[in-house]
Design an enzyme around this catalytic site. Structure first.
Site, PDB file in Angstrom:
ATOM      1  N   ASP A  28      91.194 -31.176  22.505  1.00 39.92           N
ATOM      2  CA  ASP A  28      89.867 -31.377  21.914  1.00 39.92           C
ATOM      3  C   ASP A  28      89.108 -30.066  21.695  1.00 39.92           C
ATOM      4  OD1 ASP A  28      86.991 -32.151  21.685  1.00 39.92           O
ATOM      5  OD2 ASP A  28      87.802 -34.144  22.093  1.00 39.92           O
ATOM      6  N   SER A  62      86.565 -33.028  17.078  1.00 40.40           N
ATOM      7  CA  SER A  62      86.844 -34.283  17.752  1.00 40.40           C
ATOM      8  C   SER A  62      86.523 -35.471  16.830  1.00 40.40           C
ATOM      9  CB  SER A  62      86.067 -34.343  19.070  1.00 40.40           C
ATOM     10  OG  SER A  62      86.608 -35.301  19.933  1.00 40.40           O
TER      11      SER A  62
END
Length: 271
Positions: A157, A40
């Site tokens: 993510d 991320s």
């Protein structure tokens, strides 16, 4: 002989700006990792760093960011798979490292992780376009449109399953692994709004923390586990970025000597 150093930069949204401060502190101590992984926001910072972007340059870019500069609204979110597109974020990353830069061209070996919605698993991205991979690793489900990278058509993510990618560093060749987890315990009490996005993001936080606790975050792979003191800073709000940077920098200054000792170097980079 000094040992090779692997640095894992964890997920964390705006809290991930702490990674930039941490890297700046290591640079000042003459410590540079031999391998980097990211998830991320850690993927975006790691990708830029491994491409040769200095922490100081990243700081100048990041501290002026607002949500409107990172993402744009989808006109048909139900069909797009997310409320927003990360096209602006990709443009920022591409502006820093080059739109077509590949993993093979990076100055430091780098890999990042994303979650494959189709097969329900973590995937390691270490080939092809770096900017595309970093954005895929950062696409929070529901909030952002899933990304397509190579053979993978629905990536979100990486923090959904593995927010601090440490195991991958050992496979890359790291002998000493330092992990930086900017999220810590997300189970603490937190006000939750009545809208869909707040509900979804809170669910992600809870699931993420439980997954992390069950795995004990693969700490058997880690020589040093670090968590900057970011308090209750909200990872989903693009504010307090200077605070996050400063806390990461403080942690790096505090731990530089220990990291240097682990790899067999002095804090000036010498043996």
């Amino acid at each position: 002989m000094p040992k090779t150093l692997g640095l894992a930069l964890g997920a964390g949204g705006s809290r991930g700006v702490a990674h930039i401060g941490f890297l700046q502190a290591l640079e000042e101590a003459g410590i540079r990792p031999d391998f980097v992984t990211g998830c991320s926001m850690g993927s975006i910072v790691g990708a830029c760093y491994c491409a040769g972007v200095t922490p100081e340059a990243m700081k100048k870019t990041v501290l002026g960011l607002r949500l409107s500069k990172i993402a744009s609204l989808n006109l048909t979110p139900l069909h797009a798979g997310g409320l927003m597109r990360m096209n602006k974020a990709r443009a920022i990353v591409a502006g820093l490292i080059g739109a077509e830069t590949t993993f093979a061209e990076l100055k430091i070996p780098f890999a990042c992780v994303a979650t494959d919605l189709v097969h329900g698993r973590t995937v390691v991205l270490n080939e092809g376009n770096v900017a595309d991979a970093a954005i895929a690793s950062s696409s929070i489900p529901g909030a952002f449109t899933p990304a397509s990278v190579g053979e993978y058509t629905k990536l979100v993510d990486g923090g959904i399953l593995e927010r601090v990618p440490t195991r991958q560093l050992r496979a890359m060749g790291a002998e000493v692994i330092v992990a930086v987890d900017v999220l810590g315990n997300l189970m603490r009490e937190k006000p939750v709004g009545d809208n869909l996005v707040d509900t979804l993001l809170r669910c992600i936080d809870i699931m993420d923390t439980r997954t992390t606790q069950r795995k004990h975050i693969a700490r058997r792979y880690v020589d040093l586990w670090l968590e900057p003191a970011l308090g209750s800073m909200d990872q989903y709000k693009v504010r307090d970025l200077k605070f996050a940077y400063d806390k990461g920098y403080e942690l790096g200054k505090e731990k530089a000597g220990e990291i240097a000792s682990l790899v067999g170097r002095k804090t000036d980079g010498s043996l």
